[in-house]
Design an enzyme around this catalytic site. Sequence first.
Site, PDB file in Angstrom:
ATOM      1  N   SER A   1       1.247  -1.630   0.186  1.00 16.24           N
ATOM      2  CA  SER A   1       0.713  -0.127   0.204  1.00 16.24           C
ATOM      3  C   SER A   1       0.722   0.934   0.130  1.00 16.24           C
ATOM      4  O   SER A   1       2.168   1.117   0.083  1.00 16.24           O
ATOM      5  CB  SER A   1      -0.593   0.283   1.215  1.00 16.24           C
ATOM      6  N   LYS A   2       0.020   2.468  -0.262  1.00 22.08           N
ATOM      7  CA  LYS A   2       0.931   4.191   0.080  1.00 22.08           C
ATOM      8  C   LYS A   2       2.156   3.390   1.333  1.00 22.08           C
ATOM      9  O   LYS A   2       2.810   4.283   0.406  1.00 22.08           O
ATOM     10  CB  LYS A   2       0.076   4.449  -0.146  1.00 22.08           C
ATOM     11  N   ARG A   3       1.753   3.483   2.126  1.00 21.57           N
ATOM     12  CA  ARG A   3       2.873   3.060   3.502  1.00 21.57           C
ATOM     13  C   ARG A   3       4.141   3.213   2.739  1.00 21.57           C
ATOM     14  O   ARG A   3       5.263   2.832   3.426  1.00 21.57           O
ATOM     15  CB  ARG A   3       2.457   1.936   4.144  1.00 21.57           C
TER      16      ARG A   3
END
Length: 499
Positions: free
Chosen positions: A260-262
């Site tokens: 994910s973006k993390r």
Amino acid sequence: MNSSTGNRRGVRVRAAPAPSGSLHVGNVRTFLYNWLHARHTGGIFVLRIEDTDTSRFTEEAYEAVLEDLRWLGLDWDEGPEVEGPHAPYRQSQRTQLHVRAAERLLASGAAYRCYCTKEELNQRRAEAMAERRRPGYDGRCYRLTPDQIAGYEAEGRAYTVRVHIPDEGEVVFEDLVIGRIATQLDQIDDFAILRSDGAPLYHLAVVVDDGLMEISEVIRGDDLLSNTPKQILLHATLGNPVPSFGHLPQVLGPDRKPLSKRHGSTSIADFRETGYLQEALVNFLALLGWGTADDTILSREELVLRFDISDVHPSPAMFDTKKLDWMNGEYIRLLADEDLTRRVIPFYIRAGLVGAQPTDDEMNKIAAATPLIKTRIRRLDEAPALVRGLFTRVHLDRDTARNALLAEHVPDLFERTMVQLAHVDPWTKETVEAALRGVAEEMALKPRNAFAPFYVAVSGSTVSAPVFDLMTLIGREECLLRLRRALDLSRDLAGTATS
Ligand code: GLU
């Protein structure tokens, strides 16, 4: 119930994105596997845009999806723009077909009207939870008497449409990736296919479209696995040949949580803008869950030749950015110089090294810079910093300069070299390099101590393409000017340091 294998008219697979902007790499891996499977088998790759969620969908998101797929070279045989025998390929334009299928199911008794209100459903769900029963729909409206139905109709009650699933039996399929999956029918509720406003729901739309588009294999992420038994039942109820299914394990970040973006960049636009080549991304994504441990650089042709959906690994794959960077560097080195030049131009424009429409002079410099960056970058966005000095007289800030220019030998080194450079003839990389090496030897300096100050003087940084090349390219006059400026700064710094 057993599902029969698709493959009636050769392989027909599809990518079915629900556009919400540039594509997530995990979805792209799924689309790539579909594309590879189609190309490997000589089948058809269909693009169907699932744009029915009007709260999320925008026209820009739609364009972004097409742009990403085009950029990656995942060309579709049927779909938007190319069209084909099963047009339209935007789900929002197929509502009539979905509704008609639901009507057929209602007419045959396979589906029924459910008059339960949201409040009633919520209350029954809460009761079931309290009594530790499974909280699904209990099939109540399937058992309504004709009188009860007439009563609700007279009231003008809104209804959804549900398909009836018998309580006994099981649905079994052989997943192309995971293997055999069996689900007891008593675990599947009578699910809704039309909302109370008449709008088709996901299972209906997907199954009707996969059926009409004669999809032979549904290859998609395993986040959709729990839908498959329902969809198989719906295919069978509609009289469709049931496609095969293959569910791909998730792509994980380094912490083994779904990417994910993390974890950094996840959208194709991000990767494009940081200077990954589509060839490298395709190669890298193909190996995320397929291929052997020895596989590294595989051309698109090799991937098409070797890809076999039954070889996809059933365990999740980890996204290793270091490996992608390495691979991207390898692909950069495989490019012809002209090709690399063409691809790197937008990065020079964005970094402000050249104007939006580079002049002839700028184009010459860009081309001259290519061999210098080619062996040194892993991503195209690393190029501008290496050759900045070629395009501009970089401002020498005192902090950067201090380390390289403060050493005692620097003013003498610059002065002697400037004298030599004034006479170098002809002005070539070899003669410039010989001049610098000559002075270094004369002064008994180690190469590091001798050359680092020139990097800073010429390009404003120690991170740069080789200084001899840059000096040669910027020319004698400009070179002497920059050395003079650095000499002044080094004297100035020495003065500040001693006072
Ligand atoms: N449109 C769905 C999604 O983007 C995929 C549907 C499917 O593959 O069955 O999640």
